[in-house]
Design a protein around this motif. Sequence first.
Motif, PDB file in Angstrom:
ATOM      1  N   LYS A 118       6.177  -3.875  -0.448  1.00  0.00           N
ATOM      2  CA  LYS A 118       5.225  -4.968  -0.289  1.00  0.00           C
ATOM      3  C   LYS A 118       4.291  -4.702   0.886  1.00  0.00           C
ATOM      4  CE  LYS A 118       8.587  -8.356  -1.997  1.00  0.00           C
ATOM      5  NZ  LYS A 118       9.431  -9.522  -1.611  1.00  0.00           N
ATOM      6  N   LEU A 119       3.014  -4.815   0.605  1.00  0.00           N
ATOM      7  CA  LEU A 119       2.006  -4.703   1.660  1.00  0.00           C
ATOM      8  C   LEU A 119       1.833  -6.084   2.295  1.00  0.00           C
ATOM      9  CD1 LEU A 119      -0.189  -3.052   3.132  1.00  0.00           C
ATOM     10  CD2 LEU A 119      -1.771  -3.726   1.303  1.00  0.00           C
ATOM     11  N   ILE A 120       2.181  -6.191   3.569  1.00  0.00           N
ATOM     12  CA  ILE A 120       2.118  -7.478   4.265  1.00  0.00           C
ATOM     13  C   ILE A 120       0.714  -7.769   4.753  1.00  0.00           C
ATOM     14  CG2 ILE A 120       3.074  -8.859   6.149  1.00  0.00           C
ATOM     15  CD1 ILE A 120       5.071  -8.143   3.941  1.00  0.00           C
ATOM     16  N   GLY A 121       0.031  -6.747   5.268  1.00  0.00           N
ATOM     17  CA  GLY A 121      -1.312  -6.973   5.782  1.00  0.00           C
ATOM     18  C   GLY A 121      -1.949  -5.701   6.276  1.00  0.00           C
ATOM     19  N   VAL A 122      -3.183  -5.844   6.741  1.00  0.00           N
ATOM     20  CA  VAL A 122      -3.971  -4.728   7.257  1.00  0.00           C
ATOM     21  C   VAL A 122      -4.409  -5.064   8.675  1.00  0.00           C
ATOM     22  CG1 VAL A 122      -6.042  -3.330   6.935  1.00  0.00           C
ATOM     23  CG2 VAL A 122      -4.793  -4.181   4.937  1.00  0.00           C
ATOM     24  N   CYS A 123      -4.320  -4.070   9.558  1.00  0.00           N
ATOM     25  CA  CYS A 123      -4.760  -4.257  10.938  1.00  0.00           C
ATOM     26  C   CYS A 123      -5.954  -3.336  11.189  1.00  0.00           C
ATOM     27  CB  CYS A 123      -3.619  -3.939  11.905  1.00  0.00           C
ATOM     28  SG  CYS A 123      -4.054  -4.170  13.638  1.00  0.00           S
ATOM     29  N   PRO A 124      -7.194  -3.846  11.014  1.00  0.00           N
ATOM     30  CA  PRO A 124      -8.377  -2.987  11.170  1.00  0.00           C
ATOM     31  C   PRO A 124      -8.501  -2.389  12.561  1.00  0.00           C
ATOM     32  CG  PRO A 124      -8.936  -5.088  10.120  1.00  0.00           C
ATOM     33  CD  PRO A 124      -7.542  -5.226  10.644  1.00  0.00           C
ATOM     34  N   GLU A 125      -8.063  -3.128  13.590  1.00  0.00           N
ATOM     35  CA  GLU A 125      -8.212  -2.636  14.959  1.00  0.00           C
ATOM     36  C   GLU A 125      -7.459  -1.330  15.183  1.00  0.00           C
ATOM     37  OE1 GLU A 125      -7.336  -5.650  14.126  1.00  0.00           O
ATOM     38  OE2 GLU A 125      -8.959  -6.963  14.819  1.00  0.00           O
ATOM     39  N   SER A 126      -6.285  -1.231  14.605  1.00  0.00           N
ATOM     40  CA  SER A 126      -5.476  -0.022  14.806  1.00  0.00           C
ATOM     41  C   SER A 126      -5.482   0.894  13.583  1.00  0.00           C
ATOM     42  CB  SER A 126      -4.024  -0.416  15.123  1.00  0.00           C
ATOM     43  OG  SER A 126      -3.453  -1.135  14.039  1.00  0.00           O
ATOM     44  N   CYS A 127      -6.314   0.535  12.582  1.00  0.00           N
ATOM     45  CA  CYS A 127      -6.381   1.329  11.343  1.00  0.00           C
ATOM     46  C   CYS A 127      -4.990   1.505  10.739  1.00  0.00           C
ATOM     47  CB  CYS A 127      -7.017   2.694  11.595  1.00  0.00           C
ATOM     48  SG  CYS A 127      -8.737   2.595  12.106  1.00  0.00           S
ATOM     49  N   GLY A 128      -4.228   0.423  10.663  1.00  0.00           N
ATOM     50  CA  GLY A 128      -2.859   0.496  10.164  1.00  0.00           C
ATOM     51  C   GLY A 128      -2.592  -0.476   9.038  1.00  0.00           C
ATOM     52  N   LEU A 129      -1.610  -0.135   8.210  1.00  0.00           N
ATOM     53  CA  LEU A 129      -1.113  -1.012   7.161  1.00  0.00           C
ATOM     54  C   LEU A 129       0.260  -1.509   7.582  1.00  0.00           C
ATOM     55  CD1 LEU A 129      -1.996   1.116   3.995  1.00  0.00           C
ATOM     56  CD2 LEU A 129      -3.395  -0.602   5.140  1.00  0.00           C
TER      57      LEU A 129
END
Length: 247
Positions: free
Chosen positions: A23-34
């Motif tokens: 399950k993909l919980i979310g995206v963190c654009p600041e750290s370029c992470g999933l």
Amino acid sequence: MSIMFGIPQVVVLSRVKHPHIVKLIGVCPESCGLVYEYLPNGTLMDGLSKGLPWKDRIRILSEQRSALAHLHSSRPHAIIHADLKLTNILLDAGNVSRLGDFGTARVVQMKPLEEDTICRRTNPMGTMGYMDPVFFTTGELTAESDVYAFGVVILQVLTGLLDLNIVEQVQEAMKMDAVHGLLDASAGTWPEVQAERLMRLALRCCNLERNRRPAATSDADWRSLDILRTMATACPPRITPPTLLRD
């Protein structure tokens, strides 16, 4: 768990919802992470190294066949994982499996009014030993490429062997009628007849002719796995008799 941002993973996982796909919980654009759900028991390879019981192994294989069938039957575009292997199958606290790492996944347009997928041409990618030889030589990625990799995973789960030439090893054992000796003893006492049938099915998955491989979406092709799953579910847990104390 978080990993470096990957566009294919975001596109694919935003479309997929299945109990045995991470399950993909979310995206963190600041750290370029999933950010994914946390799965504390590591990978299926970790589980095999710890002597995972055969009943759990069969259940996990059944779960992952279900996950592949879900991906391959997605409409209007099928989803090809393209890097199915032991270390991309993750286990939760109860050893329930999730298919992860969709960094190499691709969507493939379906033929109108047909179930067969049109191949997608791309540079060969994946992991040696699991990679479909047809894909490696032609760059043509299809659902059958995932089926090849799944066949290798089945053989590894049944035998505990991690060699790159495991397909050839099992084929040679078949010729010598020595299949039973390949079953991983650390998993407990296998139902040998049914386990051998599943091993033969795994070799079909690894056939060099793609049209001879079973489809992940075809229940009829996976009868031997379903029978083993039923047997695993029906087998009661072994109960250690109480120790009698003497006065």
